[in-house]
Design an enzyme around this catalytic site. Structure first.
Site, PDB file in Angstrom:
ATOM      1  N   ASP A   9      -7.269  25.771 -23.070  1.00  0.00           N
ATOM      2  CA  ASP A   9      -6.100  24.912 -22.941  1.00  0.00           C
ATOM      3  C   ASP A   9      -6.542  23.528 -23.430  1.00  0.00           C
ATOM      4  OD1 ASP A   9      -3.580  23.906 -21.974  1.00  0.00           O
ATOM      5  OD2 ASP A   9      -4.727  23.021 -20.338  1.00  0.00           O
ATOM      6  N   ASP A  11      -4.539  20.020 -22.914  1.00  0.00           N
ATOM      7  CA  ASP A  11      -4.262  18.898 -21.995  1.00  0.00           C
ATOM      8  C   ASP A  11      -4.909  19.143 -20.626  1.00  0.00           C
ATOM      9  OD1 ASP A  11      -2.539  17.705 -23.925  1.00  0.00           O
ATOM     10  OD2 ASP A  11      -0.869  18.945 -23.251  1.00  0.00           O
TER      11      ASP A  11
HETATM   12  C1  BG6 Z   1       1.093  21.308 -21.781  1.00  0.00           C
HETATM   13  C2  BG6 Z   1       1.068  20.334 -20.631  1.00  0.00           C
HETATM   14  O1  BG6 Z   1      -0.162  21.365 -22.369  1.00  0.00           O
HETATM   15  O2  BG6 Z   1       2.056  20.930 -22.757  1.00  0.00           O
HETATM   16  C3  BG6 Z   1       2.463  20.179 -20.049  1.00  0.00           C
HETATM   17  O3  BG6 Z   1       0.185  20.803 -19.625  1.00  0.00           O
HETATM   18  C4  BG6 Z   1       3.439  19.765 -21.149  1.00  0.00           C
HETATM   19  O4  BG6 Z   1       2.424  19.219 -19.020  1.00  0.00           O
HETATM   20  C5  BG6 Z   1       3.401  20.805 -22.267  1.00  0.00           C
HETATM   21  O5  BG6 Z   1       4.757  19.664 -20.628  1.00  0.00           O
HETATM   22  C6  BG6 Z   1       4.323  20.453 -23.437  1.00  0.00           C
HETATM   23  O6  BG6 Z   1       3.807  19.309 -24.078  1.00  0.00           O
HETATM   24  P1  BG6 Z   1       4.526  18.477 -25.219  1.00  0.00           P
HETATM   25  O7  BG6 Z   1       3.405  17.611 -25.753  1.00  0.00           O
HETATM   26  O8  BG6 Z   1       5.042  19.463 -26.243  1.00  0.00           O
HETATM   27  O9  BG6 Z   1       5.631  17.709 -24.586  1.00  0.00           O
HETATM   28 MG    MG Z   2      -3.546  21.828 -19.195  1.00  0.00          MG
END
Ligand code: BG6
Ligand code: MG
Length: 211
Positions: A9, A11
């Site tokens: 993963d 984030d």
């Molecule tokens: C995930 C995060 O990696 O991506 C979530 O953990 C987030 O919190 C999701 O909502 C979508 O991210 P983005 O950058 O497309 O808004």
């Molecule tokens: Mg994550």
């Protein structure tokens, strides 16, 4: 050796963008007068942008039209991308880079499995643009975690069967997605307390014990 690939993963595992998600959602919540804190933010880990907004709005969801919700999600993404612009290679923890390099040197394939549509921008900011063998992200999936789609696509891109892939996650939804994909998993950060993973990591380098 049991595993042929590791799917990370992004984030909250490779970098601290989970905190930026929190800051951007907090700004939206304050603007519309909705209570939002780090406990609620933990429920958004791994979940897509629009689903995250629904959780943030909670009981007040019915007050907003679909168009108003789309505007809020767009605004949140603008705040978030302003924070991403401040990121540089300095935001990649040397211990994390070293761990990735060792896994690579041991002959395993490396992939990203992220629900985010900003994944490629983040990888560019931290200097990992061309580092991974595959990047499966929010731009190529139709269902975000806990659905296994993002990990199954990563496994197909790598050409490695799910049972030989290990997933690393900071989200409960991500561990559920790994299980649904028939992959083993390692939990780090907030996901550890869920007890759903095969391995619990204090730091990413603990992963080296299992590969
Ligand atoms: C995930 C995060 O990696 O991506 C979530 O953990 C987030 O919190 C999701 O909502 C979508 O991210 P983005 O950058 O497309 O808004
Ligand atoms: Mg994550």
């Amino acid at each position: 050796m049991k595993y042929q690939a590791v799917i990370f993963d992004l984030d909250g595992v490779i970098c601290h963008t989970d905190h930026y998600h929190y800051l951007a959602w907090k700004k939206i919540a304050d603007e519309i007068g909705v209570h939002f804190d780090k406990t609620i933010n933990n429920r958004l880990r791994g979940i897509g942008r629009m689903e995250s907004l629904e959780i943030l709005l909670g009981a007040r969801s019915g007050e907003f039209s679909l168009q108003a919700k789309e505007e809020l999600a767009t605004k949140k993404n603008e705040y978030y991308r302003q924070l991403l612009q401040t990121m540089t290679m300095q935001d990649l923890d040397p211990e994390i880079k070293k761990t990735l390099d060792i896994i690579k040197a041991r002959g395993l394939k490396l992939a990203i499995g992220s629900s985010s549509k900003n994944a490629k921008l983040i990888l560019k900011q931290i200097g990992l643009e061309n580092y991974f063998d595959a990047v499966s992200d929010g731009t190529i999936i139709s269902r975000s975690k806990p659905d296994p789609e993002v990990f199954l696509k990563a496994s197909a891109m790598l050409g490695v069967k799910p049972e030989y892939c290990l997933v690393v996650e900071d989200a409960k939804s991500g561990l559920e997605a790994a299980k649904a994909a028939n992959m083993d998993s390692a939990a780090i950060g907030d996901a550890v307390k869920s007890g759903l993973a095969d391995y619990q990591l204090k730091t990413l380098s603990d992963l080296l014990l299992y590969l």
